[in-house]
Write an enzyme that holds these catalytic residues in place. Structure first.
Site, PDB file in Angstrom:
ATOM      1  N   ASN A   1      11.192  25.167  28.946  1.00  0.00           N
ATOM      2  CA  ASN A   1      10.624  24.911  30.272  1.00  0.00           C
ATOM      3  C   ASN A   1      10.860  26.145  31.145  1.00  0.00           C
ATOM      4  OD1 ASN A   1       9.957  23.999  32.832  1.00  0.00           O
ATOM      5  ND2 ASN A   1      11.796  22.728  33.042  1.00  0.00           N
TER       6      ASN A   1
ATOM      7  N   LYS B   1       9.831  26.642  34.097  1.00  0.00           N
ATOM      8  CA  LYS B   1       9.868  26.346  35.537  1.00  0.00           C
ATOM      9  C   LYS B   1       8.931  27.320  36.266  1.00  0.00           C
ATOM     10  CE  LYS B   1      14.620  24.973  34.825  1.00  0.00           C
ATOM     11  NZ  LYS B   1      15.794  24.387  35.404  1.00  0.00           N
TER      12      LYS B   1
ATOM     13  N   HIS C   1      10.999  15.530  35.788  1.00  0.00           N
ATOM     14  CA  HIS C   1      12.095  16.512  35.753  1.00  0.00           C
ATOM     15  C   HIS C   1      12.928  16.341  37.022  1.00  0.00           C
ATOM     16  CE1 HIS C   1      14.291  20.283  35.742  1.00  0.00           C
ATOM     17  NE2 HIS C   1      14.009  20.358  34.460  1.00  0.00           N
TER      18      HIS C   1
ATOM     19  N   GLU D   1      14.156  18.355  38.974  1.00  0.00           N
ATOM     20  CA  GLU D   1      13.762  19.199  40.116  1.00  0.00           C
ATOM     21  C   GLU D   1      12.591  18.583  40.866  1.00  0.00           C
ATOM     22  OE1 GLU D   1      13.517  22.783  37.812  1.00  0.00           O
ATOM     23  OE2 GLU D   1      15.697  22.709  37.577  1.00  0.00           O
TER      24      GLU D   1
ATOM     25  N   GLU E   1      18.865  14.724  30.655  1.00  0.00           N
ATOM     26  CA  GLU E   1      19.331  15.955  31.281  1.00  0.00           C
ATOM     27  C   GLU E   1      20.272  15.617  32.447  1.00  0.00           C
ATOM     28  OE1 GLU E   1      16.431  19.374  30.674  1.00  0.00           O
ATOM     29  OE2 GLU E   1      15.530  18.164  32.245  1.00  0.00           O
TER      30      GLU E   1
ATOM     31  N   GLY F   1      20.842  24.356  34.776  1.00  0.00           N
ATOM     32  CA  GLY F   1      20.890  25.652  35.443  1.00  0.00           C
ATOM     33  C   GLY F   1      22.261  26.019  35.988  1.00  0.00           C
TER      34      GLY F   1
ATOM     35  N   SER G   1      21.626  23.574  30.390  1.00  0.00           N
ATOM     36  CA  SER G   1      22.342  24.797  30.034  1.00  0.00           C
ATOM     37  C   SER G   1      22.523  24.993  28.526  1.00  0.00           C
ATOM     38  CB  SER G   1      23.700  24.864  30.756  1.00  0.00           C
ATOM     39  OG  SER G   1      23.500  24.882  32.159  1.00  0.00           O
TER      40      SER G   1
ATOM     41  N   GLY H   1      15.821  25.363  29.657  1.00  0.00           N
ATOM     42  CA  GLY H   1      15.279  26.083  30.805  1.00  0.00           C
ATOM     43  C   GLY H   1      15.537  27.572  30.682  1.00  0.00           C
TER      44      GLY H   1
HETATM   45  C1  PEP Z   1      15.582  22.331  32.373  1.00  0.00           C
HETATM   46  O1  PEP Z   1      14.883  23.057  33.057  1.00  0.00           O
HETATM   47  O2  PEP Z   1      15.170  21.220  32.035  1.00  0.00           O
HETATM   48  C2  PEP Z   1      16.896  22.821  31.968  1.00  0.00           C
HETATM   49  C3  PEP Z   1      17.617  22.077  31.171  1.00  0.00           C
HETATM   50  O3  PEP Z   1      17.293  24.034  32.460  1.00  0.00           O
HETATM   51  P1  PEP Z   1      18.559  24.897  31.944  1.00  0.00           P
HETATM   52  O4  PEP Z   1      18.461  24.964  30.448  1.00  0.00           O
HETATM   53  O5  PEP Z   1      18.372  26.233  32.598  1.00  0.00           O
HETATM   54  O6  PEP Z   1      19.780  24.188  32.389  1.00  0.00           O
END
Ligand code: PEP
Length: 245
Positions: free
Chosen positions: A10, A12, A97, A99, A166, A172, A207, A228
């Site tokens: 992803n 973003k 998501h 966000e 998640e 992040g 992460s 991400g």
């Molecule tokens: C995500 O964007 O769903 C995500 C898990 O981001 P990251 O891997 O950067 O934590």
């Protein structure tokens, strides 16, 4: 046939055309015919879908989108429809998501309407669920996840769906859930999905990187990863794909 494991990147709100083409160049060693049981997908911004379509297809990487609107077409300035995503070559659409839930304010009712729109176009939703840090710390994780999954009904059981667990505090931040938290929470999510009519692939997100992927991806109940930050560089994304095999 559903692959054993899905690794989905992803991006973003990141990525210029030059960066996308350089990423694609960096996937030189990748040729994913699915024989390892690992499916790979990338969700770049909408602006890059057309440019990445054929180069990713050559590598056996599926294309996906990070969001979609509920309507097919019309006066919805700034929105993208499922038909447009299908036309651009997408297979997957991320919905819910954190966000979008927490920054933009999307709730269960809207996410349900988006699920219906995605299914109506024959695309596969990746439904994200996850708890905030204060919800975990106050022992409300299971309640939150159950409420987020409550938009599903037994009538959805034969529709394609991937779920991504998640924990919001792990997205992040460089923090990942502990192996115990991952196993325990994935078991709970699978159990709720079975109660709702059908078990699903459940990805872990938060992460994930080249160093922790091996342990996370081989934990019980983990059927892949939503990645991400580490999906922005071909080298780290490839490390995660390798760890999944
Ligand atoms: C995500 O964007 O769903 C995500 C898990 O981001 P990251 O891997 O950067 O934590």
């Amino acid at each position: 046939m559903t692959a054993r494991c899905l690794i989905a990147g992803n991006w973003k709100m990141n990525g210029t055309l030059a960066e996308a083409l350089s990423f694609a160049d960096g996937l030189t060693a990748l040729s994913n015919d699915g024989s390892s049981g690992v499916e790979v997908a990338l969700m770049p911004p909408y602006t890059l879908l057309h440019s990445l379509r054929s180069v990713l297809a050559d590598k056996g990487v599926q294309l996906g989108a990070q969001n979609v609107y509920t309507e097919c077409n019309g006066a919805y300035t700034g929105s993208i429809s499922t038909a447009m995503l299908k036309d651009a070559g997408c297979k997957y659409v991320i919905l819910g998501h954190s966000e979008r839930r927490n920054t933009i304010g999307e709730g269960n009712a809207l996410i349900r309407r988006k699920l219906d729109a995605v299914w109506a176009e024959g695309l596969v939703p990746i439904l994200c669920i996850g708890e905030l840090l204060e919800e975990r710390e106050s022992n409300h994780t299971n309640d939150v996840l159950k409420a987020q999954l409550s938009i599903l009904t037994a009538a959805d059981a034969d529709k394609p769906l991937v779920v991504a667990y998640e924990p919001v505090w792990a997205i992040g931040t460089g923090k990942t859930a502990t192996p115990e938290q991952v196993v325990e929470t994935h078991a709970f999510v699978h159990e709720v999905l079975v109660d709702l009519g059908a078990d699903r692939q459940v990805l872990y997100g938060g992460s994930v990187n080249g160093s922790n992927a091996q342990q996370l991806l081989h934990s019980a109940g983990v059927d892949g990863a939503l990645v991400g930050g580490a999906s922005l560089q071909a080298a780290s994304f490839m490390q995660i794909i390798e760890a999944a095999k």
